[in-house]
Design an enzyme around this catalytic site. Structure first.
Site, short mmCIF file in Angstrom:
data_model
loop_
_atom_site.label_atom_id
_atom_site.label_comp_id
_atom_site.label_asym_id
_atom_site.label_seq_id
_atom_site.Cartn_x
_atom_site.Cartn_y
_atom_site.Cartn_z
N GLY A 59 2.66 2.83 10.65
CA GLY A 59 3.62 3.91 10.47
C GLY A 59 4.34 4.32 11.73
N ASN A 87 0.88 -1.17 0.00
CA ASN A 87 0.00 0.00 0.00
C ASN A 87 0.91 1.22 0.00
OD1 ASN A 87 -1.77 2.07 0.40
ND2 ASN A 87 -2.39 1.48 2.47
N HIS A 122 -9.47 1.61 4.87
CA HIS A 122 -8.20 1.84 5.57
C HIS A 122 -8.42 2.84 6.70
CE1 HIS A 122 -4.08 2.96 6.42
NE2 HIS A 122 -3.73 1.85 5.84
N GLU A 152 -5.27 -4.39 10.62
CA GLU A 152 -4.29 -3.33 10.77
C GLU A 152 -4.55 -2.55 12.07
OE1 GLU A 152 -2.36 -2.35 6.75
OE2 GLU A 152 -3.95 -0.90 7.11
N LYS A 191 0.16 4.27 -0.40
CA LYS A 191 -0.46 5.51 0.10
C LYS A 191 -0.17 6.64 -0.91
CE LYS A 191 -0.16 3.47 4.62
NZ LYS A 191 0.00 3.59 6.05
N SER A 219 3.58 -1.62 10.29
CA SER A 219 5.03 -1.71 10.50
C SER A 219 5.59 -3.10 10.22
CB SER A 219 5.41 -1.24 11.90
OG SER A 219 5.00 0.10 12.10
N GLU A 261 -6.74 5.26 7.68
CA GLU A 261 -6.47 6.66 7.31
C GLU A 261 -7.68 7.27 6.61
OE1 GLU A 261 -2.84 5.88 5.20
OE2 GLU A 261 -1.83 5.44 7.10
P1 13P Z 1 3.12 0.83 7.59
O1 13P Z 1 3.66 -0.48 7.00
O2 13P Z 1 3.84 2.03 7.11
O3 13P Z 1 2.97 0.74 9.07
O4 13P Z 1 1.63 0.99 6.98
C1 13P Z 1 0.76 -0.07 7.11
C2 13P Z 1 -0.47 0.23 6.36
O5 13P Z 1 -1.21 1.14 6.72
C3 13P Z 1 -0.78 -0.57 5.18
O6 13P Z 1 -2.07 -0.36 4.72
#
Ligand code: 13P
Length: 258
Positions: A177, A13, A99, A171, A15, A217, A101
């Protein structure tokens, strides 16, 4: 993971990262170095504008292209939005839905997420449905209740037949992150609880064959321990997917024999 019953899927992903030009370079590197053995599926979920470049470059490979969002309606006055049919027409195979976010920063409700799941399935796309608790919910001990609620809401009205095309990504928000990965036991416990919810909703067969990824992560150092959990069938990877070599290391780990 348990490859006997279900697919292992390693998905990136990105982003809001990478231009079409950068996508091209990444796809070329990935294509040249992926292992021949097909023990895991690979998906790149890229920004909308990168989709044509990714699809073109990965056409003759076994790497599928995914999107990170879609609108729930087929068409209409929604400035800036993208429909499921538009994605399917570009040969997109997967789409991330719900997601954290998008839920937190763009106000996506459970109803919107449910409608997006239906829109994706209706257009022949495979949803990667994200669920996960925040720090406070974990500390209060309501993680499993919260995730059960999220799953039931997002999957309302999804038929057993369509459910075979849904991927779930667990997640935990506190792990995204932050570099603070869930321990393998924590990830395994929640992914196994997700499978139990699916068993109640759809029966043992479908629950057993659903791919449940972990995201938050995940990187080349912790992937093996996470994937060793029986109910963790892959990863949805943010930061570590932005570097082709780091992402490849995770693919190699998921692809190991045994
Ligand atoms: P990170 O791997 O940067 O923690 O992000 C995970 C994520 O949100 C994947 O959709």
């Amino acid at each position: 993971m348990n490859r006997k019953y279900r697919k292992t899927i390693i998905a990136a992903n990105w982003k809001m990262h990478k231009t079409p030009t950068e996508t091209k370079a990444f796809a070329e590197r990935l294509k040249s170095a992926i292992p021949r053995a097909k023990r895991c599926s690979i998906v790149l979920c890229v920004p909308f504008v990168d989709i044509p470049a990714a699809v073109k470059l990965l056409k003759d490979s076994r790497i599928a292209v995914g999107a990170q969002n879609l609108h729930w309606d087929a068409s209409g006055p929604y400035t800036g939005e993208i429909s499921a049919d538009m994605l399917a027409d570009l040969d997109v195979k997967y789409v991330i839905i719900g997601h954290s976010e998008r839920r937190a920063l763009f106000g996506e409700s459970d109803l919107m997420i449910n409608q997006k799941v239906h829109a994706a399935l209706g257009a022949g796309l495979r949803p990667i449905l994200c669920v996960g608790e925040d720090r406070q919910q974990r500390d209060l001990g309501v993680t499993l209740e919260f995730i059960t609620y999220q799953l039931k809401a997002a999957l309302a009205g999804v038929s057993p037949e369509d459910m075979r095309r849904v991927v779930i990504a667990y997640e935990p928000i506190w792990a995204i992150g932050t570099g603070q990965t869930a321990t393998p036991d924590q990830a395994g416990e929640v992914c196994s609880a997700i499978r139990s919810v699916l068993r109640k909703l759809y029966g043992a067969r479908i629950a057993r064959s659903t791919t449940i990824q972990y995201g938050g992560s995940m990187n080349e150092a912790n992937a093996e321990a996470l994937l060793n959990q029986e109910d963790v069938d892959g990863g949805l990877i943010g930061t570590a997917s932005l570097d082709a070599d780091q992402f490849l290391q995770i693919i190699y780990t998921a692809n190991q024999d045994g």
